[in-house]
Design a protein around this motif. Sequence first.
Motif, PDB file in Angstrom:
ATOM      1  N   PHE A  93      -0.339   9.094 -12.064  1.00  0.00           N
ATOM      2  CA  PHE A  93      -1.648   9.044 -12.715  1.00  0.00           C
ATOM      3  C   PHE A  93      -2.668  10.047 -12.167  1.00  0.00           C
ATOM      4  N   PHE A  94      -2.500  10.487 -10.929  1.00  0.00           N
ATOM      5  CA  PHE A  94      -3.431  11.429 -10.314  1.00  0.00           C
ATOM      6  C   PHE A  94      -2.650  12.577  -9.664  1.00  0.00           C
ATOM      7  N   PRO A  95      -2.067  13.456 -10.453  1.00  0.00           N
ATOM      8  CA  PRO A  95      -1.188  14.492  -9.888  1.00  0.00           C
ATOM      9  C   PRO A  95      -1.906  15.479  -8.968  1.00  0.00           C
ATOM     10  N   ASP A  96      -3.222  15.601  -9.057  1.00  0.00           N
ATOM     11  CA  ASP A  96      -3.954  16.524  -8.196  1.00  0.00           C
ATOM     12  C   ASP A  96      -4.548  15.832  -6.965  1.00  0.00           C
ATOM     13  N   PHE A  97      -4.221  14.541  -6.777  1.00  0.00           N
ATOM     14  CA  PHE A  97      -4.725  13.771  -5.639  1.00  0.00           C
ATOM     15  C   PHE A  97      -4.060  14.247  -4.352  1.00  0.00           C
ATOM     16  N   GLY A  98      -4.839  14.447  -3.318  1.00  0.00           N
ATOM     17  CA  GLY A  98      -4.302  14.789  -2.010  1.00  0.00           C
ATOM     18  C   GLY A  98      -4.002  16.265  -1.866  1.00  0.00           C
ATOM     19  N   VAL A  99      -3.487  16.599  -0.727  1.00  0.00           N
ATOM     20  CA  VAL A  99      -3.138  17.973  -0.415  1.00  0.00           C
ATOM     21  C   VAL A  99      -1.626  18.109  -0.545  1.00  0.00           C
ATOM     22  N   LEU A 116       0.829  -1.213   0.000  1.00  0.00           N
ATOM     23  CA  LEU A 116       0.000   0.000   0.000  1.00  0.00           C
ATOM     24  C   LEU A 116       0.863   1.262   0.000  1.00  0.00           C
ATOM     25  N   CYS A 117       1.888   1.276   0.830  1.00  0.00           N
ATOM     26  CA  CYS A 117       2.773   2.455   0.869  1.00  0.00           C
ATOM     27  C   CYS A 117       3.505   2.635  -0.456  1.00  0.00           C
ATOM     28  N   ALA A 118       4.021   1.549  -1.003  1.00  0.00           N
ATOM     29  CA  ALA A 118       4.742   1.648  -2.274  1.00  0.00           C
ATOM     30  C   ALA A 118       3.814   2.162  -3.375  1.00  0.00           C
ATOM     31  N   LEU A 119       2.617   1.616  -3.440  1.00  0.00           N
ATOM     32  CA  LEU A 119       1.670   2.062  -4.468  1.00  0.00           C
ATOM     33  C   LEU A 119       1.239   3.506  -4.231  1.00  0.00           C
ATOM     34  N   PHE A 120       1.118   3.896  -2.980  1.00  0.00           N
ATOM     35  CA  PHE A 120       0.749   5.275  -2.663  1.00  0.00           C
ATOM     36  C   PHE A 120       1.831   6.259  -3.123  1.00  0.00           C
ATOM     37  N   PHE A 121       3.089   5.860  -3.024  1.00  0.00           N
ATOM     38  CA  PHE A 121       4.178   6.735  -3.443  1.00  0.00           C
ATOM     39  C   PHE A 121       4.389   6.734  -4.959  1.00  0.00           C
ATOM     40  N   ILE A 122       3.969   5.661  -5.636  1.00  0.00           N
ATOM     41  CA  ILE A 122       4.228   5.554  -7.078  1.00  0.00           C
ATOM     42  C   ILE A 122       3.025   5.983  -7.918  1.00  0.00           C
TER      43      ILE A 122
END
Length: 166
Positions: free
Chosen positions: A28-34, A17-23
């Motif tokens: 693919f979603f550059p505007d995801f998150g703050v 999960l952490c690896a996928l969250f960082f990659i």
Amino acid sequence: MYYPSKRDLWMTIIVWLCALFFIVPPVFFPDFGVWMMPELLDKQWIKIILLFPFGFCLMWIWFKTGYSIKGNYLKIRYGPFNWKIKIDEIYSIRETRNPFTAPALSMDKIEISYANLNTIEISPKNKFEFISQLRKHNSNIKTDNQYKTIRLCYMLLLISTAGGRF
């Protein structure tokens, strides 16, 4: 001889999960998150450069964690990190479930004491074979009594599943 690390389910979930969250999000979603970045640094390629190495390092640790016995050395590989221990300097091995960081992907670990009061914890998939290989190179290695009991239970299990035939 090479021994891969044992992998716990919870560790598998956390690492992936952490690896996928960082990659995935930066690519693919550059505007995801703050993203608390100044306008100048708020570019997709900067996010990729900053986060991708962390995800890559986690994947490297996942796929390249293992232990090998070559000659008179125990070589420990934990992704980009490596240790080389002389088997002659190992004086004891004991079972541990220490939750602190170690070159292991499981809580089911063994603690190796060597040289001048140094210790390292590892989690080979087949602990019994691993320890017996180390003891072939250094018969002075002391082990927990637990291993003798577990080894006896393991042998009894093998005998019962083989129908008593060897």
